[in-house]
Design an enzyme around this catalytic site. Structure first.
Site, short mmCIF file in Angstrom:
data_model
loop_
_atom_site.label_atom_id
_atom_site.label_comp_id
_atom_site.label_asym_id
_atom_site.label_seq_id
_atom_site.Cartn_x
_atom_site.Cartn_y
_atom_site.Cartn_z
N LYS A 4 0.82 -1.21 0.00
CA LYS A 4 0.00 0.00 0.00
C LYS A 4 0.85 1.27 0.00
CE LYS A 4 -3.74 -2.34 -0.02
NZ LYS A 4 -3.04 -3.54 -0.48
N LYS A 55 -3.76 0.19 8.54
CA LYS A 55 -3.96 -0.77 7.45
C LYS A 55 -2.73 -1.66 7.31
CE LYS A 55 -5.38 1.07 3.60
NZ LYS A 55 -5.49 2.02 2.47
N GLY A 66 -8.96 -6.75 0.70
CA GLY A 66 -10.15 -7.52 1.03
C GLY A 66 -10.71 -7.23 2.41
N GLY A 67 -10.33 -6.05 2.97
CA GLY A 67 -10.87 -5.68 4.28
C GLY A 67 -10.15 -6.31 5.45
N HIS A 82 -17.14 4.10 -0.87
CA HIS A 82 -16.11 3.25 -1.46
C HIS A 82 -16.58 2.90 -2.87
CE1 HIS A 82 -13.13 -0.29 -0.91
NE2 HIS A 82 -13.46 -0.22 -2.19
N GLU A 96 -9.48 1.10 -6.63
CA GLU A 96 -10.45 1.47 -5.60
C GLU A 96 -10.20 2.90 -5.12
OE1 GLU A 96 -10.75 -1.41 -2.50
OE2 GLU A 96 -11.25 -3.02 -3.89
N ARG A 110 -6.38 -8.53 -9.59
CA ARG A 110 -7.03 -9.84 -9.76
C ARG A 110 -8.49 -9.62 -10.12
NH1 ARG A 110 -10.13 -9.44 -5.24
NH2 ARG A 110 -9.18 -8.59 -3.35
#
Length: 661
Positions: free
Chosen positions: A117, A156, A162-163, A206, A273, A290
């Site tokens: 990230k 994070k 994927g949360g 989001h 995103e 992906r």
């Protein structure tokens, strides 16, 4: 040209999804499976299947070298990783390339760049994509840096997605524990404990953009998906297109996503995103390299098979269309069906599914992606998602209504699930009016619980007792003499039924039925019964009830998504009844695990004084950490478990003394 043989390095519904498209293209499909999945649907549907040696995920579905060895043995031309597991694992992509097997996804450089990230943020910032400022470092450095930042902050996992591995921290005093927990979860799920902190936007949306790129520099977007309905950073409902965006903002976000993919020489399907604030400013969040879980909503509004396009561009072909060729048609919504208990803070609910009835599907309008087709077992080692229910209609209002009706027709017995929660959520005025954010589920938690309670009251509880009794008393096709003669021939026409209370259900008359419970009589009309369902009318309303029994003899009855567990009390089954009525120990100082899982941290020690609500133990189930809290103020008498220990549902963890009793 397309491939002759591909191996699907995944399981469950995404493996079936890839198998479906591959077979339509005439491609030979190869599945892999762990011992737990020996009889799984993806194994049965593939043209051939190979077992994976070892136990646990690290030795099976995450064992890159073993999977590549299987691919060689099966003479596979390519490996499709699906999502999760090795789908965003750069070394796995590189290993495939080194061994001459095509990896259906981007190259290792793209996966590595977007997989971290921090690096992804810096790259996006360098090409002019708006980002939120953040800080990265070790836990001590982040703790110091947080002192100069305005709360709330978001922690994070640097390698996350994927949360998983995310925490919101509202006060500085909670920062240290949150950093430790997030790092531990990140290490467990991504094998990388590095974390970062960034400014947290209040009430964001989001919204993500689907991109598609070939190996010849052609990149397009397939519009966006609204993914704001989340719980604990896990998406629950997704829709396309977003009802939030203007035409101008849709164009700008789409072009930004395409720019990002172009600048990194990206190839294959990917999702960029963004967070969108209340003023419709958008910020880069991450890129998933992906196929996404929620890809079906994009397929339904564009008519494009994303898995087919993945195979096409990986094999070296050009994209068959340009940006102007892709148009939005109608509106699609996806609801994720999870094995979790909404009445107990959504704790995971693995276990045996004793009855499974999917809603009736309509080609092009209602789609179900699931690996469950009937009675089966949800394993605690895997993701708790049971299915994805997807609908398409001409507009959003019609799509909401179709999904709502489909959820009413969805029946699952044996484990807790979120079906009722989903159709309750869909029915709220706030959702229908698009007054949503990523905090929707949290902010509306009390309202949703109250609505669910009200909806449960729409089906009178005594009708469940009556239905169960009628199921039990109806003649059965069985080798058992007691089943053949029917229970009522042994004990008149009365059956004692229990769930939260014990009631005597007496059949006074058949066809039409008159039923007596306590001093009340009830009349049922137009009664019909089948093997696992019955319908009847009560006070001019028509009801359909479903019944099942699991391998342990527990019975379930459901109607309109409401499920009751009931038991039959008789002299023959007295011991079963006594067991079912036993005290769970919830109020006597025995702290029981609410789920099977792994003890990742023990906070409590014998002799320690604790306040009500204090964290005693952290149990990990289905890759999520769950806090076990003190139910009252007291003293820890004994701790029965250690960190790293696997526990079953209702395992005694701690015994407490209530100092106020």
């Amino acid at each position: 040209m397309y491939y002759k043989r591909i191996l699907i390095a995944n399981r469950g519904e995404i493996a079936l999804r890839v198998i479906k498209t591959a077979k339509n293209l005439g491609i030979h499909t190869v599945a892999i499976y762990s011992e737990q999945d020996r009889d799984a649907e993806h194994v049965l549907q593939a043209d051939e299947a190979f077992p994976l040696k070892g136990m646990g995920l690290q030795e099976t579905y995450l064992n890159a070298h073993q999977i590549v060895d299987v691919a060689h043995k099966a003479k596979a031309d390519a490996i499709h990783p699906g999502y999760g597991f090795l789908a965003e694992n750069a070394p796995f992509s590189m290993l495939c390339a080194d061994l001459g097997i095509d990896f259906v996804g981007p190259d290792a450089n793209a996966i590595e760049l977007m997989g971290n990230k921090v690096n992804a943020r810096e790259f996006a910032k360098s090409i002019g994509v708006p980002v939120l400022e953040g800080v990265v470092g070790d836990q001590q450095a982040l703790l110091e840096a947080s002192k100069g930042m305005k709360f709330p902050l978001l922690i994070k996992a640097a390698a996350g997605g994927g949360g998983k591995g995310m925490r919101i921290v509202h006060e500085p005093k909670n920062m240290k524990a949150a950093l430790e927990s997030t790092s531990r979860e990140a290490e467990n799920y991504f094998s990388d404990g590095d974390v970062l902190i960034e400014r947290y936007i209040e009430n964001p949306r989001h919204i993500e953009v689907q991109v598609l790129a070939d190996k010849h520099g052609n990149v397009i977007h397939l519009f966006e998906r609204e993914c704001s309905i989340q719980r604990r950073f896990q998406k629950v409902i997704e829709e396309a297109p977003s009802p939030t965006l203007t035409a101008e903002l849709r164009h700008e976000m789409g072009e930004t996503a395409v720019l990002l993919a172009q600048k990194m020489n990206y190839s294959n399907a990917g999702t960029v995103e963004f967070l969108v604030d209340e003023d419709l400013n958008f910020y880069f969040l991450e890129m998933n390299t992906r196929i996404q879980v929620e890809h079906p909503v994009t397929e339904m509004i564009t008519g494009i098979d994303l898995v087919e396009q993945q195979l096409l561009v990986t094999s070296g072909r050009n994209l068959p269309f340009r940006q102007d060729d892709v148009q939005i048609k109608g509106h699609a919504i996806e609801a994720r069906i999870y094995a979790e208990d909404p009445e107990k803070d959504f704790i995971p609910s693995p276990g045996e599914i004793s009855f499974y009835k999917a809603p009736k599907l309509f080609e092009g309008r209602l789609r179900l992606d699931s690996a469950i087709t009937g009675p089966s077992v949800i394993h605690p080692d895997f993701d708790p998602m049971i299915a994805k229910l997807v609908v398409w209609e001409e507009n959003r209002d019609l799509a909401i209504e179709r999904l709502h009706l489909a959820l009413h027709d969805y029946q699952i017995h044996g484990i807790k699930n979120n079906i009722m929660y989903l159709h309750t959520l869909l029915n709220t005025e706030s959702f229908r009016q698009n007054r949503i954010s990523t905090h929707f589920c949290q902010h509306h938690a009390n309202d949703l619980n109250q609505i669910m309670l009200k909806e449960k009251e729409e089906v009178p509880s005594f009708l469940f007792h009556i239905s169960f009794a009628l199921f039990e008393l109806s003649p059965k096709q069985s080798d058992s003499v007691w089943d053949q003669i029917g229970y009522w021939r042994m004990n008149g026409t009365r059956l004692r039924v229990m769930d939260y209370e014990t009631l005597d259900v007496e059949i006074l008359q058949q066809n039409p039925y008159r039923i007596k419970i306590r001093e009340n009589e009830y009349a049922l009309e137009n009664f019909q019964i089948e093997q696992d369902s019955m319908t009847f009318e009560y006070q001019s309303a028509r009801y359909r009830f479903y019944r099942s029994k699991n391998s342990e003899g527990m019975s379930f009855v459901s109607c309109r998504g409401i499920v009751h567990q009931l038991e039959r009390w008789s002299e023959i089954q007295a011991k079963v009844g006594e067991s079912a009525m036993g005290n769970s120990g919830a109020t006597d100082g025995r702290i029981l695990s609410p789920m099977p899982g792994k003890i990742v941290k023990v906070e409590a020690q014998a002799g320690q004084s604790v306040a009500k609500g204090e964290v005693l133990i952290i149990v990990e189930a289905m890759k999520m950490e769950n806090n076990i809290l003190a139910p009252f103020e007291g003293i820890i008498e004994q701790v029965f478990v250690e960190e790293g220990e696997q526990v079953m549902n209702e395992t005694e963890l701690i015994r407490m003394i209530n100092i106020n009793s």
